[in-house]
Design a protein around this motif. Structure first.
Motif, short mmCIF file in Angstrom:
data_model
loop_
_atom_site.label_atom_id
_atom_site.label_comp_id
_atom_site.label_asym_id
_atom_site.label_seq_id
_atom_site.Cartn_x
_atom_site.Cartn_y
_atom_site.Cartn_z
N LYS A 1 43.49 32.59 39.59
CA LYS A 1 44.59 33.45 39.15
C LYS A 1 44.85 34.60 40.13
CE LYS A 1 42.41 34.57 35.27
NZ LYS A 1 41.04 34.08 35.51
N ASP B 1 37.64 28.83 38.96
CA ASP B 1 37.86 29.21 37.57
C ASP B 1 39.36 29.18 37.38
OD1 ASP B 1 37.96 30.70 35.07
OD2 ASP B 1 38.36 32.47 36.28
N ILE C 1 43.53 45.24 31.36
CA ILE C 1 42.67 44.24 31.99
C ILE C 1 41.23 44.31 31.47
CG2 ILE C 1 44.05 43.76 34.05
CD1 ILE C 1 42.54 45.85 35.59
N HIS D 1 30.00 31.35 27.84
CA HIS D 1 30.90 32.05 28.76
C HIS D 1 31.23 33.44 28.24
CE1 HIS D 1 35.23 32.83 30.24
NE2 HIS D 1 34.44 32.98 31.29
N HIS E 1 33.46 37.20 29.78
CA HIS E 1 34.14 37.93 30.86
C HIS E 1 34.58 39.24 30.23
CE1 HIS E 1 36.81 38.77 34.26
NE2 HIS E 1 37.72 39.10 33.36
N GLY F 1 36.14 42.06 31.76
CA GLY F 1 37.29 42.82 32.24
C GLY F 1 37.38 42.73 33.75
N SER F 2 38.33 43.44 34.29
CA SER F 2 38.61 43.32 35.71
C SER F 2 38.63 44.71 36.35
CB SER F 2 39.98 42.65 35.84
OG SER F 2 40.18 42.13 37.11
N GLY G 1 33.99 37.27 35.88
CA GLY G 1 34.27 37.95 37.15
C GLY G 1 34.40 39.43 36.89
N GLY G 2 35.26 40.08 37.64
CA GLY G 2 35.60 41.45 37.30
C GLY G 2 35.16 42.56 38.23
N LEU G 3 34.35 42.20 39.24
CA LEU G 3 33.88 43.26 40.14
C LEU G 3 35.08 43.94 40.81
CD1 LEU G 3 30.91 43.91 40.65
CD2 LEU G 3 31.06 42.66 42.79
N GLU H 1 32.72 34.19 38.21
CA GLU H 1 34.15 33.90 38.36
C GLU H 1 34.89 35.04 39.06
OE1 GLU H 1 35.43 33.52 34.30
OE2 GLU H 1 34.61 31.53 34.08
N GLY I 1 37.52 36.97 41.30
CA GLY I 1 38.84 36.71 41.85
C GLY I 1 39.21 37.82 42.82
N ARG I 2 39.47 38.99 42.25
CA ARG I 2 39.91 40.14 43.04
C ARG I 2 38.94 40.47 44.19
NH1 ARG I 2 42.90 44.32 40.49
NH2 ARG I 2 41.99 43.59 38.55
N ARG J 1 51.91 45.37 40.65
CA ARG J 1 50.78 46.16 40.14
C ARG J 1 51.11 47.66 39.99
NH1 ARG J 1 46.35 46.80 41.80
NH2 ARG J 1 45.21 46.34 39.90
N TYR K 1 50.69 48.65 36.10
CA TYR K 1 49.42 49.33 35.80
C TYR K 1 49.37 50.74 36.38
CZ TYR K 1 48.13 44.35 35.59
OH TYR K 1 48.11 43.01 35.35
N1 LLP Z 1 37.50 35.08 34.60
C1 LLP Z 1 38.31 35.34 33.56
C2 LLP Z 1 38.09 34.64 32.30
C3 LLP Z 1 39.33 36.29 33.69
O1 LLP Z 1 40.10 36.56 32.64
C4 LLP Z 1 39.53 36.95 34.93
C5 LLP Z 1 40.60 37.93 35.10
C6 LLP Z 1 38.67 36.61 35.99
C7 LLP Z 1 37.66 35.68 35.79
C8 LLP Z 1 38.79 37.24 37.35
O2 LLP Z 1 38.61 38.61 37.32
P1 LLP Z 1 38.54 39.45 38.69
O3 LLP Z 1 37.27 39.09 39.40
O4 LLP Z 1 39.72 39.10 39.50
O5 LLP Z 1 38.57 40.84 38.21
N2 LLP Z 1 46.58 41.22 36.92
C9 LLP Z 1 45.50 42.18 36.80
C10 LLP Z 1 44.16 41.53 36.67
C11 LLP Z 1 44.01 40.65 35.46
C12 LLP Z 1 42.67 39.97 35.39
C13 LLP Z 1 42.58 39.05 34.24
N3 LLP Z 1 41.43 38.23 34.19
C14 LLP Z 1 45.58 43.14 38.01
O6 LLP Z 1 46.46 42.99 38.84
O7 LLP Z 1 44.79 44.08 38.09
#
Ligand code: LLP
Length: 422
Positions: free
Chosen positions: A70, A89, A172, A207, A209, A211-212, A248-250, A284, A286-287, A323, A327
């Motif tokens: 995503k 993921d 988030i 599983h 998660h 937050g982000s 994920g979320g770091l 997981e 992403g960011r 963004r 946000y």
């Molecule tokens: N896994 C799950 C189930 C999630 O819902 C998410 C993010 C991730 C992994 C990845 O999280 P990350 O490592 O990227 O923080 N559009 C928002 C961010 C929304 C994130 C939603 N879920 C932004 O631009 O800040």
């Protein structure tokens, strides 16, 4: 741009460099890329993506790092992560196709999401993905029915909602009681027992998660503690839990003063809690994989001085990078070429017909002129991925750079692409 500014940019991404006042990524001039491909333009550094995947693998030996598609779904970006051994993921059928197109083996794909549709589930079952991260009782029944119809067994985890405050933007935060994600621990226990009775499902994991954009890793401790407790209870009940997916979320550096936690720091926080747990860990991120790999390049169209404010109007808007608008997110903005001019305070805005269409507010930046380019940092995650056609604006082109070479990985769209309504 002086040397301290150049050093600061390296803290965002070590592959950003400054040569003769001009910004480079992996040795390539961003001005030249902008001239060749036009603007707005997303540029991503492949070496940075590789390095981040490796950092997770090093911090969590034996874990499966499933890149959260995503954040940036370009299949060529996914491919870079996959080449380093990452899985994926996903949260939709489209992301499944993106992951497969990026060369990720289905046996390394996990699928979360509160609203998976029948065609999406069918496709994922057909492909025999590693695990469905199930978010409701209804989903268990539907998954069981489809798997039975297709003559397959679906491997599942239940997404638990550990009800911890991740101390991030409310939009988030996903692991609090009031959010739509996952189920509480009591419900999870019941759903595990139900899943065991459904003959086309195989319980394999847990599983969560929370937050982000977490800049503080301490909320993970509480979440993982609760998950480990559930793991032990389920194991005692005879379940074989092979995977603990801790999400994920770091967070990443967006502001120069942000301190970005490393995968090692996360590991230090949670690995001690996982002693004696024989399940494989799944992450997981992403960011933290693609966020600071990418920059958005835009060109200054007009300058406008109003009585109380300077406006720098560029050709990238909220449809390209939403963004800041949704946000109120801060993205660092720098000129692609510094000409040593004085600094001004200005709003950097796009061409969209909304007051919320800004990239930066009251920002100190070197004076720019029509035709100059700017770079918006930390735009590799949730940048193009959230872009839209609002105001009938074609989405930007995307370029992947690595060690002095570059490749167009998505062409700029044209009006036909958007308006081809048949
Ligand atoms: N896994 C799950 C189930 C999630 O819902 C998410 C993010 C991730 C992994 C990845 O999280 P990350 O490592 O990227 O923080 N559009 C928002 C961010 C929304 C994130 C939603 N879920 C932004 O631009 O800040």
């Amino acid at each position: 741009m002086d040397s301290t500014q150049a050093e600061l940019l390296k803290e965002f991404n070590p592959y950003i460099g400054v040569k003769n006042g001009k910004l480079h990524l992996e040795g390539l001039s961003l001005k030249e890329l902008a001239q060749e491909f036009g603007t707005p333009l997303y540029v991503y550094s492949a070496s940075y993506i590789r390095e981040r995947i490796r950092a997770y693998q090093k911090a969590f030996p034996g874990a499966l790092v499933c890149y959260a598609v995503k954040a940036n779904f370009n299949p060529e970006v996914v491919r870079v992560a996959g080449e380093e051994g990452a899985g994926a993921d996903i949260v939709s059928g489209g992301e499944l196709v993106a992951a497969l197109k990026g060369g990720i083996d289905p046996s390394r794909i996990v699928y979360a999401g509160v609203g998976k549709t029948v065609p999406e589930l069918e496709l994922a079952i057909e492909k025999e993905i590693l695990m469905f991260n199930v978010e409701s009782r209804d989903e268990l029944y539907v998954l069981d029915e489809i798997a039975g119809r297709l003559g397959k067994r679906a491997r599942i985890a239940i997404r638990v909602n550990p009800d911890v405050d991740p101390k991030t933007h409310p939009y988030i935060s996903t692991g609090m009681k009031k959010s739509k994600f996952g189920v509480d621990f009591e419900t999870a226990r019941e759903e595990y027992r139900l899943a065991r009775e459904l003959k086309n499902l195989e319980v394999v994991g847990i599983h969560c998660h929370i937050g982000s954009q977490l800049l503080d890793v301490s909320p993970y401790r509480e979440a993982v503690q609760k998950v480990v407790e559930l793991y032990r209870d389920l194991t005692d009940e005879g379940f074989e839990i092979n995977y603990l997916d801790i999400g994920g979320g770091l967070g990443i550096k967006y502001k120069p003063e942000d301190r970005e936690p490393s995968p090692e720091e996360l590991a230090r926080e949670v690995l001690p809690l996982l002693e004696g747990v024989s399940a494989q860990i799944i992450l997981e991120p992403g960011r933290s994989i693609t966020g600071n790999a990418g920059l958005l390049i835009a060109q200054v169209q007009f300058l406008k001085d109003k009585e109380i404010k300077h406006f720098i109007i560029v050709d990238a808007g909220m449809n390209d990078l939403v963004r800041p608008a949704i946000y109120d997110a801060y993205h660092h903005v720098v000129p692609v070429e510094s000409k040593g001019r004085e600094h001004i305070i200005a709003d950097i805005v796009g061409p969209i017909c909304e007051t919320g269409d800004f990239l930066a507010k009251d920002r100190r930046i070197e004076f720019l002129e029509r035709g100059d380019y700017i770079a918006v940092l930390s735009a590799g995650a949730y940048g193009f991925a959230m872009a839209s056609h609002y105001n009938v604006r074609p989405r930007p082109a995307e370029v992947l750079v690595e060690n002095g070479s570059y490749r167009l990985i998505r062409e700029r769209e044209d009006y036909n692409y958007i308006l081809n309504t048949t």
